[in-house]
Each structure stands twice: as C-alpha cells, then as structure tokens.
Design a protein around this motif. Structure first.
Motif, PDB file in Angstrom:
ATOM      1  N   UNK A  97       0.840  -1.196   0.000  1.00  0.00           N
ATOM      2  CA  UNK A  97       0.000   0.000   0.000  1.00  0.00           C
ATOM      3  C   UNK A  97       0.877   1.248   0.000  1.00  0.00           C
ATOM      4  N   UNK A  98       0.395   2.278  -0.676  1.00  0.00           N
ATOM      5  CA  UNK A  98       1.038   3.587  -0.704  1.00  0.00           C
ATOM      6  C   UNK A  98       0.052   4.630  -0.191  1.00  0.00           C
ATOM      7  N   UNK A  99       0.530   5.751   0.375  1.00  0.00           N
ATOM      8  CA  UNK A  99       1.936   6.050   0.603  1.00  0.00           C
ATOM      9  C   UNK A  99       2.549   5.084   1.621  1.00  0.00           C
ATOM     10  N   UNK A 100       3.873   5.092   1.695  1.00  0.00           N
ATOM     11  CA  UNK A 100       4.554   4.195   2.631  1.00  0.00           C
ATOM     12  C   UNK A 100       4.012   4.447   4.039  1.00  0.00           C
ATOM     13  N   UNK A 101       3.507   3.375   4.649  1.00  0.00           N
ATOM     14  CA  UNK A 101       2.959   3.483   5.993  1.00  0.00           C
ATOM     15  C   UNK A 101       3.455   2.300   6.817  1.00  0.00           C
ATOM     16  N   UNK A 102       2.956   2.162   8.029  1.00  0.00           N
ATOM     17  CA  UNK A 102       3.457   1.122   8.923  1.00  0.00           C
ATOM     18  C   UNK A 102       3.246  -0.278   8.352  1.00  0.00           C
ATOM     19  N   UNK A 180       3.852   6.517  10.043  1.00  0.00           N
ATOM     20  CA  UNK A 180       4.210   5.471  10.990  1.00  0.00           C
ATOM     21  C   UNK A 180       2.958   4.985  11.736  1.00  0.00           C
ATOM     22  N   UNK A 181       1.871   4.873  10.981  1.00  0.00           N
ATOM     23  CA  UNK A 181       0.645   4.225  11.443  1.00  0.00           C
ATOM     24  C   UNK A 181       0.067   3.470  10.248  1.00  0.00           C
ATOM     25  N   UNK A 182      -1.125   2.950  10.370  1.00  0.00           N
ATOM     26  CA  UNK A 182      -1.707   2.126   9.305  1.00  0.00           C
ATOM     27  C   UNK A 182      -2.659   2.907   8.410  1.00  0.00           C
ATOM     28  N   UNK A 183      -2.522   4.205   8.388  1.00  0.00           N
ATOM     29  CA  UNK A 183      -3.357   5.062   7.543  1.00  0.00           C
ATOM     30  C   UNK A 183      -2.875   4.952   6.093  1.00  0.00           C
ATOM     31  N   UNK A 184      -3.720   4.394   5.208  1.00  0.00           N
ATOM     32  CA  UNK A 184      -3.337   4.252   3.806  1.00  0.00           C
ATOM     33  C   UNK A 184      -4.118   5.193   2.896  1.00  0.00           C
ATOM     34  N   UNK A 185      -4.725   6.235   3.465  1.00  0.00           N
ATOM     35  CA  UNK A 185      -5.354   7.278   2.653  1.00  0.00           C
ATOM     36  C   UNK A 185      -4.237   8.060   1.965  1.00  0.00           C
TER      37      UNK A 185
END
Length: 373
Positions: A97-102, A180-185
């Motif tokens: 997933x992008x942007x790069x997240x946890x 650095x969380x699971x937000x993939x918006x």
C-alpha cells in the motif's frame, strides 16, 4: 457607470471556467475558446459507451483540499461524493500500500514494528550525511533510505520523468508522505471526494451563465489579444510567444485501454514501480465512483514519455539546473499588457485542482479590484 468589458480566454478548463464565472457575475462579457471538442480540459470525464463507467479520459483526478472556500465553490456546481484514494504498488512481484505506511514497512521488511520501532528503524536506514537534500534522490535517501527508495520510487520516477532522480528537484518527493501508522489514505486533506456526475458536468454548470460564451474546436490566437479588453491565457506559456525561444519541456501520457466483466484489479490505482515494467500504473475507473454499480469494467495502462509538438502536455519538467528558458518566458509573460497567464500550462507549474481553483479565484478578484480602482 460601470463599464462592461469584453474578456477573451484561451482554454475552457478549470482555471478559465472559474475566472469566467466570477467576471460574468460581475457584469462582464466573456468568450472562451478551446481547441478540444469539450470543456474541462484534462479533467474531462465521460461515460464509457460499452460499460457505462464514468471514465477520466485524460487520467484520474481526485479532488482533495483543506481550502473551505474552494470546497464550497465546487459543491455549488456538483455534489461531491465521499471518495478515499487508496493506492497500491506492485514491486518485486508483491503488492504493497502507498503512501509508505506502517503496514508497508512491516510487510516489506518482514517485521512487526510498532510506530516508534518503525520510526527508529527508518531513521537508521536514512543517509544522515545528506543535510540539505537538493534532488529527489537525496530527499529519498535522507528520509527513507535506499531499500524503500529503490523499491518504490527510483524505477517509477525514471519511467515517469525519463530523467535520473538525481536531476529532479527534491520538492517532487516532498508531496509524498511516510506514515508510521496504518493510515493508507493517499491524501491527508479534510475534504476529499469525487463529483457525482463527473468533472465535465461540473465545469459545464460553472460556465452556464448568460454572460459566458464558449467556442469549442477553436483557438484564441495571440494575434487576437487586441480584440479584447483583457485576455486570460491558460494555454502553454511558450505557445503564446510562438515558441520563438524554444519549447519548454513537458511529459505526456499514452493510455492503453482494456475492459472486461467484474472487478479486474480490485483497486482504483495500482502503481508498477519496477523499471522493467513499461507502464507506470493501471487505473480501474469504476472504483472512482464507488456509489455506482457496473457489471463491466474499464482499465487503462499509463505510459509516460516526452511531449512532442502535437501531444497533450501534462507535466512540466523542472530540473535541479537549467531552468533559464522557463525564467525567460515567465519574465516576458509578466510584461504582457492586458494578458494574465493562468493554470498549469500558463504558469508552467504543477498544480492540483484545488490550487488551480484557488489561484483562479484570486486572479479574478485581483482583476476586478484593479478595474474598480
């Protein structure tokens, strides 16, 4: 008595449409010319004849902004439906997933970091010897390190711009966050959405005013500027001057359409970051209108290349050096009497839709204020 002015406009995209509306509401007469057979410029949307899917003809446009006035403005002419852009990327035979997240970090490195651990790990990957990043590559190496840069950005950037990332300005990458969380918006703006019936219907409503006339399949020639009290030019800035100092560099896009039944890729946007894959991404357009239901589906592979004289210019190419030609044209544009250069092409800048509308609102109000003064 207030004088009614005759205003000419080159282009019927967002910039000139917004300016035209404000000027017409102020009592002036506006004539827009567009070389295409439709309004809305590169935001043009239309129904696919085979599937009924609303297609973004020149590539997807997702509206996102923190500007309350701009959000209210577009919603006057079209109801915006909720839409969150969740981009996926295929690299090395796997999907992330992008942007790069946890989730991206944990999946890519095979770890189970919490936010603090992931932040420390990425900081350890970063090249801290780079103190003031000047290029796209330096920005990436400084803040995410080489493994993530090479997996997600290097190949994609070389395909998109056909330029080594070391020659592109750092500002391009600064638009892409690392979370650095699971937000993939993909975006972080408070207003995000899609016009219920497409962008072209929205622009048509903006232009629906008795003081506005639109002529399609026609161009406003620079030689006709003297026929108007003022001209707003949203065409190529260098084109206004007949390219007499040379052409500014743009990237254009080629689209390869394919269709089928059902859900073909499971998401709206899938980036392909490996340089060996010739296209940059595949977009599946039914997912841009999740409130609609369609049995069929339409996808487009996107290929980026240098823009030729007969191509549609999409992205201005700014390098870390060698923008003297840009500055020369900009100086000439600013010195033109009774001509205002607007929009992405008229100012040779990359702008999202909300910024385009904000600058158009400001340009129209500044013009009216000058006339009143």
């Amino acid at each position: 008595m207030k004088q009614t002015l005759n205003i000419g406009m080159a282009g019927a995209g967002l910039s000139c449409a917004v300016i035209a509306r404000l000027l017409a509401e102020a009592g002036h007469r506006v004539q827009l010319f567009d070389r295409r057979s439709h309004v809305a410029g590169n935001c043009h949307t239309e129904r696919d004849g085979e599937t009924g899917v609303m297609v973004h003809t020149y590539g997807p446009h997702i509206f996102h902004t923190d500007d309350d006035e701009v959000w209210d403005f577009v919603n006057r002419y079209q109801r915006f439906m909720p839409y969150v852009n969740r981009v996926k990327a295929t690299t090395g035979g796997r999907v992330y997933s992008l942007p790069i997240n946890l989730h991206t970090i944990n999946q890519f490195f095979g770890r189970t970091f919490n936010p603090a651990e992931a932040r420390a790990f990425i900081e350890a990957q970063a090249d801290t010897s780079i103190t003031a990043p000047q290029s796209f590559e330096e920005q990436a190496l400084r803040f995410i390190g080489r493994p993530l840069y090479e997996a997600f950005f290097r190949g994609y950037t070389r395909k998109q711009w056909e330029v080594d990332p070391a020659r592109l300005p750092a500002a391009i990458l600064k638009r892409l966050p690392v979370r650095f969380n699971y937000d993939d918006n993909y975006f972080a703006h408070k207003h995000q959405g899609m016009p219920e019936h497409g962008y072209t219907a929205m622009v048509e409503r903006i232009l629906d005013h008795p003081g506005i006339a639109v002529t399609l399949n026609a161009e406003l020639s620079p030689s006709a500027v003297g026929d108007y009290d003022h001209v707003f030019w949203s065409g190529p800035m260098d084109g206004f001057f007949g390219y007499d100092q040379g052409r500014l560099r743009y990237r254009t896009l080629d689209f390869q359409k394919f269709s089928g039944q059902g859900d073909l890729q499971g998401c709206a946007v899938m980036n392909y970051t490996d340089e060996a894959v010739p296209y940059t991404r595949i977009t599946e357009h039914k997912h841009f209108s999740p409130w609609e239901q369609h049995a069929g589906s339409v996808c487009y592979r996107e290929f980026s290349r240098a823009c030729g004289p007969d191509d549609i210019p999409y992205y201005p190419v700014h390098l870390t050096e060698g923008d003297d030609l840009v500055r020369a044209y900009q100086a000439r544009a600013q010195a033109q009497p009774n001509v205002t250069f607007v929009g992405r092409l008229g100012t040779y800048r990359y702008m999202d839709m909300d910024v385009t509308i904000r600058e158009a609102l400001n340009a129209a109000r500044a013009f009216l204020a000058r006339r009143q003064a």
